[in-house]
Write a protein that holds these residues in place. Structure first.
Motif, PDB file in Angstrom:
ATOM      1  N   VAL A 154      45.597  43.946  48.029  1.00  0.00           N
ATOM      2  CA  VAL A 154      44.159  43.493  46.666  1.00  0.00           C
ATOM      3  C   VAL A 154      44.729  43.567  45.618  1.00  0.00           C
ATOM      4  O   VAL A 154      44.121  43.023  44.657  1.00  0.00           O
ATOM      5  N   GLU A 187      43.889  44.243  52.060  1.00  0.00           N
ATOM      6  CA  GLU A 187      42.961  43.597  52.880  1.00  0.00           C
ATOM      7  C   GLU A 187      43.965  42.764  54.058  1.00  0.00           C
ATOM      8  O   GLU A 187      45.030  42.124  53.569  1.00  0.00           O
ATOM      9  N   SER A 243      46.578  36.221  49.119  1.00  0.00           N
ATOM     10  CA  SER A 243      45.544  35.405  49.830  1.00  0.00           C
ATOM     11  C   SER A 243      45.471  34.599  50.865  1.00  0.00           C
ATOM     12  O   SER A 243      45.558  33.574  50.532  1.00  0.00           O
ATOM     13  N   ARG A 253      45.920  39.713  45.493  1.00  0.00           N
ATOM     14  CA  ARG A 253      45.195  38.321  46.064  1.00  0.00           C
ATOM     15  C   ARG A 253      45.070  37.032  45.777  1.00  0.00           C
ATOM     16  O   ARG A 253      44.849  36.555  46.690  1.00  0.00           O
TER      17      ARG A 253
END
Length: 237
Positions: free
Chosen positions: A95, A77, A102, A98
């Protein structure tokens, strides 16, 4: 920065090369990096306007009958920044990591001004890696920033999650297709990730090693157990 750069330029340990050798080295490295020659991954994208896929630097189409094996550990992502109808910056992470990797949208670099009516700026991204199920076993990476594209990928992620939690075969073999829908009076398309079969990691490994056919993999066969080596004979007295 200036001090460290000066120290580097004054370093007597740098290799001695003439102008032609330096030029050749720079050109070769630049060509390798910018043409994608060093990468073994082909990037696949989808157009919501035309419903067509584009693969690699030459933006070729794909065979609708090509079957792909998805690696569940490969889902990513992130964010992709669009400007003048082109991607200009990308930030992505696994992911599976994350929590520590992130990045919040508010901390992204501003590349504006953007044309908001054209969907420019930072857009959320989802993607995953997969292999072609032919003799080439080519590596492909598919990602999307459109809402419909992310939804298709998200549905596949959730289906994998359900099967993984139930300890069922969770590696999907898929075909790429497209389906039409209407939004605000306009005709659009979204990617269709059609699952042909769910296979176990052990069966997928046997297939990739040439120990199982594609047909047997699709049919859910399990790899044959390898015979244990016979115990060594006792030495004669």
């Amino acid at each position: 920065m200036a001090k460290s750069l000066t120290s580097y330029l004054d370093n007597a340990n740098l290799p001695a090369v003439d102008g032609n050798a330096l030029a050749n080295a720079l050109n070769e490295a630049a060509d390798e990096a910018t043409t994608g020659g060093a990468s073994s991954v082909d990037y696949l994208s989808f157009s919501g306007k035309s419903g067509e896929y584009s693969l690699g630097r030459d933006q070729s189409g794909i065979d609708p009958d090509q079957l792909y094996l998805v690696e569940p550990h490969s889902f990513i992502e992130g964010w992709l920044c669009w400007k003048n109808s082109k991607p200009i910056a990308r930030i992505e992470w696994s992911v599976l990591r994350r929590a520590e990797q992130s990045v919040h949208k508010d901390s992204l670099e501003d590349h504006g001004p953007y044309r908001e009516s054209s969907g420019e700026g930072w857009q959320q991204l989802l993607g995953f890696g997969l292999l072609t199920c032919d003799n080439a076993f080519a590596q492909v990476k598919f990602s999307s920033t459109s809402k419909s594209g992310r939804n298709s990928i998200g549905d596949l992620m959730k289906a994998i999650g359900v099967r993984s939690a139930a300890e069922e075969p969770d590696m999907p073999m898929i075909y790429f297709g497209a389906t039409e829908f209407e939004a605000q009076g306009n005709k659009n398309y979204k990617p269709l990730l059609d699952v042909e079969a769910w296979v176990s990691r052990e069966s997928a490994a046997a297939f990739l090693a040439g120990e199982m056919s594609k047909a047997d993999l699709i049919d859910g066969h399990t790899p044959k157990k390898k015979r244990k080596k016979a115990a060594a004979k006792k030495k004669r007295k």
